[in-house]
Design a protein around this motif. Structure first.
Motif, PDB file in Angstrom:
ATOM      1  N   PRO A 200       0.825  -1.210   0.000  1.00  0.00           N
ATOM      2  CA  PRO A 200       0.000   0.000   0.000  1.00  0.00           C
ATOM      3  C   PRO A 200       0.858   1.258   0.000  1.00  0.00           C
ATOM      4  O   PRO A 200       1.942   1.292   0.576  1.00  0.00           O
ATOM      5  CB  PRO A 200      -0.808  -0.119   1.301  1.00  0.00           C
ATOM      6  CG  PRO A 200      -0.006  -1.038   2.163  1.00  0.00           C
ATOM      7  CD  PRO A 200       0.669  -2.001   1.232  1.00  0.00           C
ATOM      8  N   ARG A 201       0.367   2.279  -0.693  1.00  0.00           N
ATOM      9  CA  ARG A 201       1.102   3.541  -0.729  1.00  0.00           C
ATOM     10  C   ARG A 201       1.107   4.201   0.644  1.00  0.00           C
ATOM     11  O   ARG A 201       0.271   3.931   1.487  1.00  0.00           O
ATOM     12  CB  ARG A 201       0.473   4.485  -1.763  1.00  0.00           C
ATOM     13  CG  ARG A 201       0.781   4.095  -3.200  1.00  0.00           C
ATOM     14  CD  ARG A 201       0.217   5.133  -4.148  1.00  0.00           C
ATOM     15  NE  ARG A 201       0.664   4.897  -5.513  1.00  0.00           N
ATOM     16  CZ  ARG A 201       0.067   4.103  -6.380  1.00  0.00           C
ATOM     17  NH1 ARG A 201      -1.012   3.458  -6.009  1.00  0.00           N
ATOM     18  NH2 ARG A 201       0.526   3.954  -7.609  1.00  0.00           N
ATOM     19  N   THR A 203       0.625   6.992   3.449  1.00  0.00           N
ATOM     20  CA  THR A 203      -0.456   7.920   3.752  1.00  0.00           C
ATOM     21  C   THR A 203       0.021   8.913   4.798  1.00  0.00           C
ATOM     22  O   THR A 203       1.066   8.719   5.443  1.00  0.00           O
ATOM     23  CB  THR A 203      -1.703   7.167   4.255  1.00  0.00           C
ATOM     24  OG1 THR A 203      -2.786   8.076   4.373  1.00  0.00           O
ATOM     25  CG2 THR A 203      -1.433   6.519   5.603  1.00  0.00           C
ATOM     26  N   ARG A 265      -7.124  11.236  -8.477  1.00  0.00           N
ATOM     27  CA  ARG A 265      -5.770  10.792  -8.753  1.00  0.00           C
ATOM     28  C   ARG A 265      -4.944  11.953  -9.306  1.00  0.00           C
ATOM     29  O   ARG A 265      -5.491  12.895  -9.878  1.00  0.00           O
ATOM     30  CB  ARG A 265      -5.776   9.647  -9.775  1.00  0.00           C
ATOM     31  CG  ARG A 265      -6.470   8.385  -9.318  1.00  0.00           C
ATOM     32  CD  ARG A 265      -6.456   7.346 -10.433  1.00  0.00           C
ATOM     33  NE  ARG A 265      -6.937   6.039  -9.967  1.00  0.00           N
ATOM     34  CZ  ARG A 265      -8.213   5.665  -9.987  1.00  0.00           C
ATOM     35  NH1 ARG A 265      -9.134   6.489 -10.466  1.00  0.00           N
ATOM     36  NH2 ARG A 265      -8.578   4.471  -9.542  1.00  0.00           N
ATOM     37  N   TYR A 371       0.370  10.834  -5.161  1.00  0.00           N
ATOM     38  CA  TYR A 371      -0.646   9.789  -5.041  1.00  0.00           C
ATOM     39  C   TYR A 371      -1.002   9.518  -3.584  1.00  0.00           C
ATOM     40  O   TYR A 371      -2.102   9.055  -3.272  1.00  0.00           O
ATOM     41  CB  TYR A 371      -0.149   8.500  -5.707  1.00  0.00           C
ATOM     42  CG  TYR A 371      -1.239   7.741  -6.429  1.00  0.00           C
ATOM     43  CD1 TYR A 371      -2.242   7.090  -5.718  1.00  0.00           C
ATOM     44  CD2 TYR A 371      -1.283   7.685  -7.811  1.00  0.00           C
ATOM     45  CE1 TYR A 371      -3.254   6.395  -6.358  1.00  0.00           C
ATOM     46  CE2 TYR A 371      -2.287   6.995  -8.474  1.00  0.00           C
ATOM     47  CZ  TYR A 371      -3.267   6.351  -7.736  1.00  0.00           C
ATOM     48  OH  TYR A 371      -4.263   5.669  -8.391  1.00  0.00           O
ATOM     49  N   CYS A 372      -0.063   9.807  -2.669  1.00  0.00           N
ATOM     50  CA  CYS A 372      -0.333   9.590  -1.240  1.00  0.00           C
ATOM     51  C   CYS A 372      -1.456  10.498  -0.734  1.00  0.00           C
ATOM     52  O   CYS A 372      -2.107  10.183   0.264  1.00  0.00           O
ATOM     53  CB  CYS A 372       0.937   9.837  -0.429  1.00  0.00           C
ATOM     54  SG  CYS A 372       2.304   8.750  -0.874  1.00  0.00           S
ATOM     55  N   HIS A 375      -4.521   8.585  -1.347  1.00  0.00           N
ATOM     56  CA  HIS A 375      -4.558   7.534  -0.325  1.00  0.00           C
ATOM     57  C   HIS A 375      -5.021   8.122   1.002  1.00  0.00           C
ATOM     58  O   HIS A 375      -5.836   7.531   1.722  1.00  0.00           O
ATOM     59  CB  HIS A 375      -3.163   6.926  -0.186  1.00  0.00           C
ATOM     60  CG  HIS A 375      -3.152   5.639   0.578  1.00  0.00           C
ATOM     61  ND1 HIS A 375      -2.146   4.717   0.457  1.00  0.00           N
ATOM     62  CD2 HIS A 375      -4.015   5.112   1.490  1.00  0.00           C
ATOM     63  CE1 HIS A 375      -2.394   3.686   1.254  1.00  0.00           C
ATOM     64  NE2 HIS A 375      -3.511   3.919   1.893  1.00  0.00           N
ATOM     65  N   THR A 379      -8.283   7.065   3.223  1.00  0.00           N
ATOM     66  CA  THR A 379      -8.033   6.597   4.591  1.00  0.00           C
ATOM     67  C   THR A 379      -8.773   7.449   5.613  1.00  0.00           C
ATOM     68  O   THR A 379      -9.350   6.921   6.579  1.00  0.00           O
ATOM     69  CB  THR A 379      -6.522   6.627   4.893  1.00  0.00           C
ATOM     70  OG1 THR A 379      -5.836   5.838   3.925  1.00  0.00           O
ATOM     71  CG2 THR A 379      -6.235   6.071   6.279  1.00  0.00           C
ATOM     72  N   TYR A 408      -5.681   0.347   0.710  1.00  0.00           N
ATOM     73  CA  TYR A 408      -5.993   1.517   1.521  1.00  0.00           C
ATOM     74  C   TYR A 408      -6.310   1.114   2.959  1.00  0.00           C
ATOM     75  O   TYR A 408      -5.657   1.567   3.897  1.00  0.00           O
ATOM     76  CB  TYR A 408      -7.175   2.288   0.914  1.00  0.00           C
ATOM     77  CG  TYR A 408      -6.871   2.846  -0.452  1.00  0.00           C
ATOM     78  CD1 TYR A 408      -6.231   4.071  -0.591  1.00  0.00           C
ATOM     79  CD2 TYR A 408      -7.192   2.146  -1.605  1.00  0.00           C
ATOM     80  CE1 TYR A 408      -5.930   4.583  -1.845  1.00  0.00           C
ATOM     81  CE2 TYR A 408      -6.896   2.647  -2.865  1.00  0.00           C
ATOM     82  CZ  TYR A 408      -6.269   3.866  -2.981  1.00  0.00           C
ATOM     83  OH  TYR A 408      -5.965   4.367  -4.222  1.00  0.00           O
TER      84      TYR A 408
END
Length: 430
Positions: A200-201, A203, A265, A371-372, A375, A379, A408
């Motif tokens: 996962p990216r 956050t 995005r 991109y975070c 995310h 979240t 996520y």
């Protein structure tokens, strides 16, 4: 059909083409493996210049069959009476030749709008760079586990990730499935499974998000210069940060807040125009984002209320600068190279993180990029949205429930929302 159009008599003089496929003369000067496969599997190919057939290219097998027929097939050539050519078999077709047919089918799907041209380009790139050097010469009927393992070994030597390996094997399966459907092979060999560990990216926490906003606003007010460095665009290309991008603009401050309150995005941000946005004021206040289709999702996106204030600030500045038209971009509207805009924004994000004393990657080693922010938006809704269900969130964020669970929600822990875990339903009095 090919011909010359004459405006004086409104006639279209048509030249008959005795082939199902055509190529330009320039392609013949630099022949490729795909052209060779096309000639071998599809019969005569017409070589064109200025919309006229100069001559035809045929394979040795076709020429041999023509000789055996006494030349009658060649003399009677016409579009209505195609040459009968024996269908290819597994003993005569290589993996590369079947792959070429698969690419042609995917390209025709793209022309119909059932597939994206970008996806076709990705398939071609992966075939040419990685798959065909290993499997291209192998007869399609002889592709077995041993050859597939050789492909995996090649990708491992190139240090490809498990996800990338899996994506390449999907293309291999497409080729084999086509061969099976055409009865060129009796069964599809077992394709090795690649175990993918979801990563996962990164956050941001609420405190980190607020710190980023404060730091961005401070850099805008100070007008400080960023260090002149070379920055990465896509992991391969690099660019110099020119002087005009070495000061933090108000756009970046707005961008951080907008992404965290809109679920979009980075690819949406670079292409977002004022015509894509509608302010809704009713029982609820929000933005309705009718964005171009991304990853087969075309439904509008509903933002949180803070995004409305941010957009109105953006719009006011755009009007004063003369960039508030329907086709003008929201962020950095003066810049025409939108890929460059995205790269510069990632540079600004790194600058903000450094100034805020935050690491450029999280404790799992995942890089912090634009991109975070998406995310983080998803979240935050999982953590603080009252009773929000996964399906509603997934559809609004233009993703799937599986993606939210795997990429996520996988970073969430019970202690992050003890209050919700310990909450009780209020019983209504009868």
């Amino acid at each position: 059909m090919n011909g010359d159009f004459h405006e004086d008599n409104m006639l279209c003089i048509v030249q008959k083409i005795h082939a199902n496929y055509t190529v330009s003369l320039s392609e013949l000067r630099n022949p490729s493996a795909s052209l060779s496969g096309l000639v071998k599997s599809s019969g005569p190919v017409a070589v064109m210049e200025h919309d006229k057939a100069l001559f035809y290219v045929v394979s040795r097998d076709w020429l041999h069959r023509l000789h055996e027929s006494g030349g009658d097939a060649g003399r009677n050539l016409s579009p209505a009476t195609p040459i009968e050519i024996a269908p290819p078999t597994s003993s005569s077709l290589t993996f590369a030749e079947v792959a070429q047919k698969m690419v042609l089918l995917e390209a025709s799907r793209a022309l119909r709008g059932a597939y994206s041209s970008e996806s076709v380009a990705i398939i071609k790139g992966r075939l040419n760079a990685t798959i065909l050097p290993v499997l291209g010469h192998v007869l399609i009927g002889e592709v077995q586990a041993e050859q597939l393992q050789a492909l995996i070994n090649r990708m491992a030597a190139l240090e490809r990730s498990a996800t990338t390996m899996s994506q390449h094997l999907v293309i291999v399966r497409k080729v084999l499935k086509l061969a099976w459907s055409r009865k060129w092979i009796s069964e599809i060999p077992e394709i090795p499974k690649i175990t993918i560990q979801n990563q996962p990216r990164s956050t941001f926490s609420v405190s980190q998000y607020k710190q980023m906003l404060r730091t961005a606003k401070q850099l805008v007010r100070q007008g400080a210069l960023a260090p002149c460095v070379k920055e990465s665009v896509s992991g391969r290309e690099r660019f110099w940060v020119t002087p005009k991008f070495r000061t933090m603009p108000q756009d970046m401050y707005w961008l951080i807040g907008f992404m965290v309150n809109s679920f979009v995005r980075p690819s949406d941000i670079k292409l977002m125009q004022h015509k894509h946005i509608e302010v809704i004021r009713g029982e609820r206040v929000y933005l309705r984002l009718t964005l171009p289709t991304t990853k087969k999702h075309d439904k509008p996106v509903v933002t949180l209320r803070p995004a409305v204030r941010i957009y109105e600030s953006l719009l006011a500045k755009a009007r004063s600068d003369g960039y508030a038209g329907p086709d003008d971009y929201l962020f950095l509207p003066k810049e025409k190279n939108r890929e460059h805009v995205l790269a510069v924004m990632n540079f600004w994000l790194k600058w903000i993180l450094r100034e805020a004393g935050m690491a450029l990657s999280d404790n799992r080693g995942q890089a912090r990029t634009l991109y975070c922010l998406r995310h983080t938006a998803i979240t935050f809704r999982l953590l603080y949205g009252q009773g929000i269900d996964m399906l509603t969130l997934a559809r609004n964020a233009r993703t799937s429930v599986d993606m939210i669970e795997n990429f996520y929600a996988s970073t969430l822990e019970g202690e992050m929302n003890v209050g919700m875990l310990q909450s009780r339903r209020v019983m209504r009095q009868k």
